[in-house]
Design an enzyme around this catalytic site. Structure first.
Site, PDB file in Angstrom:
ATOM      1  N   SER A   1       1.493  11.767   3.520  1.00  0.00           N
ATOM      2  CA  SER A   1       1.353  10.570   4.336  1.00  0.00           C
ATOM      3  C   SER A   1       0.847   9.408   3.479  1.00  0.00           C
ATOM      4  CB  SER A   1       0.380  10.861   5.467  1.00  0.00           C
ATOM      5  OG  SER A   1       0.237   9.711   6.224  1.00  0.00           O
ATOM      6  N   GLY A   2       1.528   8.280   3.570  1.00  0.00           N
ATOM      7  CA  GLY A   2       1.109   7.095   2.822  1.00  0.00           C
ATOM      8  C   GLY A   2       1.724   7.037   1.435  1.00  0.00           C
TER       9      GLY A   2
ATOM     10  N   THR B   1       8.648   6.018   4.219  1.00  0.00           N
ATOM     11  CA  THR B   1       9.335   5.105   5.135  1.00  0.00           C
ATOM     12  C   THR B   1       9.800   3.866   4.388  1.00  0.00           C
ATOM     13  OG1 THR B   1       7.931   5.955   6.861  1.00  0.00           O
ATOM     14  CG2 THR B   1       9.083   3.916   7.343  1.00  0.00           C
TER      15      THR B   1
ATOM     16  N   ASN C   1      -2.839   6.104   6.178  1.00  0.00           N
ATOM     17  CA  ASN C   1      -1.780   5.101   6.131  1.00  0.00           C
ATOM     18  C   ASN C   1      -1.890   4.207   7.373  1.00  0.00           C
ATOM     19  OD1 ASN C   1       0.561   3.663   5.953  1.00  0.00           O
ATOM     20  ND2 ASN C   1       1.943   5.419   5.925  1.00  0.00           N
TER      21      ASN C   1
ATOM     22  N   SER D   1       1.478   4.840   9.617  1.00  0.00           N
ATOM     23  CA  SER D   1       1.924   6.214   9.381  1.00  0.00           C
ATOM     24  C   SER D   1       2.950   6.650  10.422  1.00  0.00           C
ATOM     25  CB  SER D   1       0.697   7.123   9.434  1.00  0.00           C
ATOM     26  OG  SER D   1       1.090   8.427   9.204  1.00  0.00           O
ATOM     27  N   SER D   2       4.072   7.206   9.953  1.00  0.00           N
ATOM     28  CA  SER D   2       5.091   7.691  10.900  1.00  0.00           C
ATOM     29  C   SER D   2       4.563   8.991  11.495  1.00  0.00           C
ATOM     30  CB  SER D   2       6.404   7.974  10.183  1.00  0.00           C
ATOM     31  OG  SER D   2       6.671   6.986   9.237  1.00  0.00           O
TER      32      SER D   2
ATOM     33  N   GLY E   1       5.563  14.943   4.697  1.00  0.00           N
ATOM     34  CA  GLY E   1       5.478  15.809   3.526  1.00  0.00           C
ATOM     35  C   GLY E   1       4.522  16.965   3.795  1.00  0.00           C
TER      36      GLY E   1
ATOM     37  N   GLU F   1       1.398  19.084   4.166  1.00  0.00           N
ATOM     38  CA  GLU F   1       0.048  18.639   4.530  1.00  0.00           C
ATOM     39  C   GLU F   1      -0.950  19.755   4.304  1.00  0.00           C
ATOM     40  OE1 GLU F   1       0.075  16.947   8.460  1.00  0.00           O
ATOM     41  OE2 GLU F   1       1.102  15.146   7.766  1.00  0.00           O
TER      42      GLU F   1
HETATM   43  N1  LIG Z   1       7.666   0.479  -2.846  1.00  0.00           N
HETATM   44  C1  LIG Z   1       6.598  -0.043  -2.296  1.00  0.00           C
HETATM   45  N2  LIG Z   1       6.198  -1.292  -2.632  1.00  0.00           N
HETATM   46  C2  LIG Z   1       5.106  -1.823  -2.079  1.00  0.00           C
HETATM   47  N3  LIG Z   1       4.324  -1.202  -1.190  1.00  0.00           N
HETATM   48  C3  LIG Z   1       4.665   0.039  -0.798  1.00  0.00           C
HETATM   49  C4  LIG Z   1       5.825   0.681  -1.323  1.00  0.00           C
HETATM   50  N4  LIG Z   1       5.904   1.888  -0.760  1.00  0.00           N
HETATM   51  C5  LIG Z   1       4.861   2.000   0.088  1.00  0.00           C
HETATM   52  N5  LIG Z   1       4.116   0.898   0.066  1.00  0.00           N
HETATM   53  C6  LIG Z   1       2.885   0.636   0.834  1.00  0.00           C
HETATM   54  O1  LIG Z   1       2.363   1.852   1.272  1.00  0.00           O
HETATM   55  C7  LIG Z   1       2.244   1.905   2.686  1.00  0.00           C
HETATM   56  C8  LIG Z   1       2.579   3.285   3.193  1.00  0.00           C
HETATM   57  O2  LIG Z   1       3.940   3.555   2.992  1.00  0.00           O
HETATM   58  P1  LIG Z   1       4.810   4.363   4.055  1.00  0.00           P
HETATM   59  O3  LIG Z   1       4.499   3.941   5.414  1.00  0.00           O
HETATM   60  O4  LIG Z   1       6.211   4.265   3.603  1.00  0.00           O
HETATM   61  O5  LIG Z   1       4.274   5.786   3.821  1.00  0.00           O
HETATM   62  P2  LIG Z   1       4.866   7.138   4.400  1.00  0.00           P
HETATM   63  O6  LIG Z   1       5.115   8.016   3.251  1.00  0.00           O
HETATM   64  O7  LIG Z   1       6.006   6.852   5.280  1.00  0.00           O
HETATM   65  O8  LIG Z   1       3.645   7.676   5.226  1.00  0.00           O
HETATM   66  P3  LIG Z   1       3.647   8.511   6.564  1.00  0.00           P
HETATM   67  O9  LIG Z   1       4.024   9.890   6.230  1.00  0.00           O
HETATM   68  O10 LIG Z   1       2.264   8.395   7.029  1.00  0.00           O
HETATM   69  O11 LIG Z   1       4.598   7.836   7.455  1.00  0.00           O
HETATM   70  C9  LIG Z   1       3.183   0.862   3.181  1.00  0.00           C
HETATM   71  O12 LIG Z   1       2.755   0.327   4.406  1.00  0.00           O
HETATM   72  C10 LIG Z   1       3.156  -0.170   2.074  1.00  0.00           C
HETATM   73  O13 LIG Z   1       2.054  -1.037   2.261  1.00  0.00           O
HETATM   74 MG   LIG Z   2       6.356   6.926   7.230  1.00  0.00          MG
END
Ligand SMILES: Nc1ncnc2c1ncn2[C@@H]1O[C@H](COP(=O)(O)OP(=O)(O)OP(=O)(O)O)[C@@H](O)[C@H]1O
Ligand SMILES: [Mg+2]
Length: 1062
Positions: free
Chosen positions: A107-108, A112, A157, A160-161, A387, A389
């Protein structure tokens, strides 16, 4: 000229981990860190992209970057997510291969964001056009909607999704997007009712309360205050950098673009509001006569408002929170719910309501974005799923999530190896077996139909009798005890009996990514996912179309006594479908890594990244990739890159590229076991060999650079010298030319001066001579002129003398002639005057003589006579003229001749009058006696009616008959006429108006000298006889109608008036 670059150019660390040398976890981490510190967040493991979350926006996603990576080979440029997206898209478009992009990470870690980057890249490079752009926009705009309802702030996050998402994007044969299908996995619905400390509920709740207008909130019976709702934790209700109000507008806009109707959006928000209201319901115990406690809703206001929102009958829902009906074998048993059970039911309802709403949203979005065309599609699937956990406290959700990751790892290994193997076969290289850990055994431990953990959990849930989490753990202990990846302390024979890191109510699984300890508490409950039937039936009864749709099992007509499938079962089934789906596609992997726990840029926490590298199995990844050959490259780019290492291939190789590479390798004496020749590629077993080649190339490039530099410098000096030499000649030539020019100009100038002096002297001399000559000529001329002048003057004087004499003669002659003429004129004038005087005197004398003679006659008569004569003549002429111009004999002829003299005005008018009277008389004298009588009548009628009745002019031409009915002749009226002994003056049919009702009836109207009689028209019977003295007057209307009224005297009161008309 196109610049050929390579992944190997300008490398920070190693761009592809496969080339890492030596390969160890430390060097792996060090390489990642080095690249991360230089803003290189992407690194490859072969075709897998590792993405490190930079936690700040980097300028690497610009349109220029898109163009840079467009249509370039994967290894051509430095690692980037766009390279992977481009590779996948091109392979889909050009080779007709379905693709899937699997994004995993904790997560984070940026899954996404990565999925959005891939989608936006594909949207940027695929076709354009109105329809295509609409599809792209709808696909991209589905993200904000799902994020609002499915994402939440967690400690890890801010966005977070809380659900897994798999999206199939469908393309046509040109590579233009046609639409898509989204599948969602396991929404974390427990968040609806409770959030861990520092986290908050799904975004939409906060967005609605912050962004909705006052009016909308009023409609939804909500207040703009988070603290009013029990389901919204307060400690992190607002998130810095997250504008809920603005996001609400974005979500509404996105919903509109995706195709939601206004009433659908309203229904969705009503459901969200209902969930909030549901959280505010409190229950109190109420004792019953059997000593049991029964729950009752405490404050019914929220319940009332919620029921109003959803159109549910309040009493039905209230009852569903107090009783529970259990149906078994045609029997219905109603049991009461205590307060704890009521709260459980409330939360279960809220969770179900929200998760079903979420699934409905996904279905609704799918309806909008589904591809319309029926042609065969190519598909690109993007999987953004939670992913692996590993928390301190892992529960049912983590178990499910980790199971999903196990499956993904399994297909990752399978597909990577398969791809590797396929490439070897394709290239004709011998396949050597690769040693790797196969996690199928762990998947089997979880999903085996007979004795898998999920199967046992289901069995336990369906078993009659008391079922608890502990009984479930017991069951696991007996069945899985021997499994090498299962650990538990409860089993008596367990080798973990003394392992204190393993508590009694837990079991541990050795996943491929590490050991995870699961607490069994809540497993049974969460797997059951029970919603009391009374509640689903209450929901089904709602007068709200969306709610009704969400609870189809509440339909009493479709009562199903079978238990609904458990959460574990459903998840296993959907994971199975997903895996099946992924296996048919070409996989592309993005492994996201979170560099620190602080959500901060520039921080790289070694331990955290190490942990992720481990459980993502990245080392495993590299090993698998390196197990065969670490590096491969097509012959052409390989020869192009290393041709300078061999004299035979440098600078140009004429033959086929493969032969060139063979010559090259032989020349470099690379050991034969270090590489293999494929059909189109060379395979290098060890990165060391590649680096040897690279090192050689670097050296060679340096030598080449020196050589080029040397040649360049020589060339530069030589050309400089030649240039100087050439310049010197040019300068000398120019100078000589200049000097000669100067000299020439000087000589030329001197010559001109000398010449001018000589010429001047000669000219002056000539001038002097000429002047002398001219003076002589002038003197001669002057003398001649003087002589000629004297001569001329002399002659002139002579001529003048002659002329003067001639003039004097003519003047004297003219003077004499004039005197003679004047004298003659005077004489003639005298003579004429005399003659005139004689004539006048003669006339006077004659007149005098006549007057004297006639004076006595004239004075007595002549004046009057002349006057009378004149008048007579005038009158005579007047009368004669009048006679011949008289107008016609018609009395109505208005013409009359004009008057000749004004003194005749009186006479003229009188004559006109007399003539008119005479003419009238003449006209009258032609009348017979009858006609005369008729005209007299007409005259009388004219006096009565002329200018008084509109009908009059039209009646003038009609003759008055009197007896219009011909009473005497008509046998029908004989009886009537015999009854009247007087002469009938007028007989006609009239309509008598009844004074009572205004109706008219026909009557015979008879007038005699004495009376007026009204008789029946048909029978001729006298109806009324009015003596004339009884009539006071007769009135007619002035209009063009036949109305007249007879007015009676007072005597005939009853008949005071009779209205009649013809
Ligand atoms: N390539 C990137 N460039 C800039 N910032 C990023 C990038 N990827 C992620 N981030 C930052 O990290 C934060 C978390 O990313 P994201 O929501 O995609 O995580 P995730 O893997 O989908 O987490 P979760 O499993 O909780 O959904 C985003 O809100 C953004 O601020
Ligand atoms: Mg996500």
């Amino acid at each position: 000229m196109e610049v050929k670059t390579s992944l190997l150019d300008n490398m920070i660390g190693v761009g592809d981990m496969v080339l890492l040398e030596p390969l160890s976890e430390d060097s792996f981490l060090e390489n990642l860190k080095k690249r991360f510190d230089h803003n290189e967040i992407y690194t490859y493991i072969g075709s897998v992209v590792i993405s490190l979350n930079p936690y700040r926006s980097l300028p690497i996603y610009t349109p220029d970057k898109v163009e840079e990576y467009r249509n370039r080979n994967f290894y051509e440029l430095s690692p980037h997510i766009y390279a992977l997206a481009d590779e996948a898209y091109r392979s889909l478009r050009d080779q007709d291969k379905d693709q899937c992009i699997l994004i995993t990470g904790e997560s984070g870690a940026g899954k996404t964001e990565a999925s959005k980057l891939v989608m936006s890249y594909v949207a940027a490079v695929c076709g354009k056009g109105q329809e295509v752009n609409k599809v792209k926009e709808q696909l991209l705009q589905s993200n904000p909607v799902l994020e609002a309802f499915g994402n939440a702030k967690t400690v890890r996050n801010d966005n977070s999704s809380r659900f897994g998402k798999y999206m199939d994007i469908e393309f046509d044969f040109k590579g233009d997007p046609l639409g898509g299908v989204i599948s969602n996995y396991l929404l974390e619905k427990s968040r609806v009712v409770k959030q861990p400390r520092g986290e908050r509920n799904f975004h939409i709740f906060y967005q609605l309360l912050s962004g909705a207008s006052d009016d909308m909130l009023k409609k939804l019976k909500l207040e703009r205050d988070f603290s009013k709702y029990n389901y919204l934790s307060l400690d992190s209700a607002t998130v810095s950098g997250l504008d809920d109000a603005a996001n609400f507008r974005t979500v509404r806009n996105a919903m509109q673009i995706v195709g939601f109707m206004e009433d659908e959006m309203q229904s969705v928000l009503e459901l969200v509001a209902a969930v909030l209201k549901l959280g505010n319901l409190d229950f109190k115990p109420e004792s019953r006569c059997n000593g049991m406690d029964e729950s009752r809703v405490k404050d019914k206001n929220d319940l009332k408002e919620m029921c109003e929102l959803l159109g549910i009958e309040q009493s039905v829902l209230e009852r569903a929170f107090s009783y529970r009906t259990v149906e078994a074998k045609m029997e219905k048993v109603s049991t009461t719910l205590n307060v704890a059970q009521a709260y459980y039911a409330r939360d279960a309802l809220a969770k179900n309501l929200y998760s079903r709403l979420f699934s409905w949203l996904v279905t609704r979005i799918n309806e909008s974005i589904r591809a319309q065309a029926k042609t065969r599609h190519k598909v690109m699937g993007v999987l953004d799923i939670y992913g692996f956990e590993i928390f301190e406290d892992n529960s049912f959700e983590q178990f499910i999530i980790n199971y999903c990751n196990e499956k993904l790892q399994q297909i990752f290994i399978e597909l990577t190896l398969r791809e590797e193997q396929e490439e070897y076969v394709r290239e004709g290289i011998e396949w050597t077996n690769i040693e790797y850990f196969n996690n199928a055994v762990i998947c089997d431990l979880i999903e085996n139909n007979q004795n898998g953990i999920l199967a046992m959990l289901d069995e336990e849930c369906l078993r009659p009798g008391t079922v608890t989490d502990e009984t479930f753990l017991d069951k696991l202990n007996t069945i899985c005890a021997e499994h090498q990846h299962f650990e538990s302390r409860l089993n008596k024979n367990s080798k973990f009996l003394n392992d204190h890191s393993l508590p009694h109510n837990c079991f541990r699984i050795q996943h491929y990514a590490g050991k995870v300890l699961y607490r069994v508490e809540g497993f049974v409950d969460k797997n059951n996912d029970l919603l009391y039937r009374d509640l689903s039936q209450a929901m089904y009864k709602a007068n709200h179309s969306l709610i009704k749709q969400l609870f189809p099992e509440g339909n009493p007509a479709k009562v199903n006594l079978k238990r609904p499938p458990t959460a574990g079962f459903q998840f296993r089934a959907s994971v199975g479908t997903l895996m099946g789906n992924l296996q048919t596609k070409n996989p592309n992997y993005i492994r996201c890594i979170k560099p620190n726990d602080k959500k901060a840029a520039h921080i790289f926490t070694d331990s955290l990244v190490r942990h992720q590298v481990r459980y993502l199995g990245l080392m495993e990844n590299v090993r698998v990739r390196r197990a065969g050959y670490a590096f491969r490259q097509a012959y052409e780019p390989c020869l192009e890159r290393y041709k300078m290492l061999c004299k035979n291939t440098w600078p140009h190789w004429k033959g086929p590229a493969r032969q060139g590479v063979e010559v090259l390798m032989t020349d470099l004496q690379v050991p034969a076991e270090e590489f293999a020749y494929g059909r189109s590629k060379i395979f290098i077993r060890n990165p060391r060999t590649l680096f040897f080649l690279e090192e050689k190339r670097k050296q060679c490039l340096e030598d080449l650079a020196t050589l080029i530099q040397k040649i360049y410098r020589g060339w530069k000096c030589r050309s400089h010298f030649l240039l100087l030499k050439k310049s010197e000649i040019v300068v000398a030539a120019w100078y000589r030319r200049y000097a000669q020019q100067k000299k020439y100009q000087k000589i030329k100038h001197s010559t001109t001066v000398v010449q001018s002096y000589t010429r001047g002297w000669q000219a002056r001399k000539l001038l002097r001579e000429l002047k002398y000559q001219k003076k002589c000529e002038e003197a001669v001329t002057t003398i001649a002129a003087f002589w000629h002048g004297t001569q001329a003057r002399r002659e002139l004087r002579k001529l003048k003398e002659e002329a003067r004499n001639k003039h004097a003669v003519s003047v004297i002659w003219a003077g004499w002639q004039g005197t003679k003429a004047r004298r003659e004129l005077r004489r003639l004038k005298e003579e004429a005057r005399r003659k005139h005087a004689v004539a006048v005197i003669w006339a006077y004398w004659q007149g005098l003589k006549v007057r004297r003679e006639y004076r006595k006659f004239f004075r007595a008569n002549a004046g009057r006579k002349i006057y009378n004569f004149t008048i007579q003549r005038i009158m005579q002429k007047y009368f004669l003229g009048l006679k011949s111009n008289l107008p016609s004999m018609s009395p109505i002829d208005k013409s009359w001749p004009a008057r000749p003299y004004s003194f005749l005005e009186g006479v003229h008018a009188e004559l006109r009058r007399i003539f008119h009277l005479w003419r009238c008389k003449k006209y009258r004298s032609q009348f017979t006696e009858e006609k005369k009588a008729v005209y007299e009548e007409k005259l009388e009628a004219s006096e009565l009616f002329k200018d008084k009745k509109a009908l009059y002019p039209s009646s003038v031409s009609q003759t008055f008959k009197g007896d219009y009915l011909e009473m005497v002749k008509n046998p029908k009226y004989q009886k009537l006429s015999s009854a009247i002994d007087e002469k009938i003056l007028l007989a006609d049919v009239v309509n008598k108006i009844n004074r009572a009702n205004g109706k008219s009836s026909p009557r015979l109207f008879l007038l005699t000298k004495k009376s007026v009689i009204l008789a029946d028209q048909k029978t001729g019977q006298v109806k009324t006889s009015l003596p004339l003295p009884d009539l006071s007057s007769v009135s007619t209307s002035t209009q063009s109608d036949g109305f007249f009224a007879l007015k009676l005297k007072e005597v005939r009161r009853k008949w005071f008036e009779v209205y009649l008309f013809f």
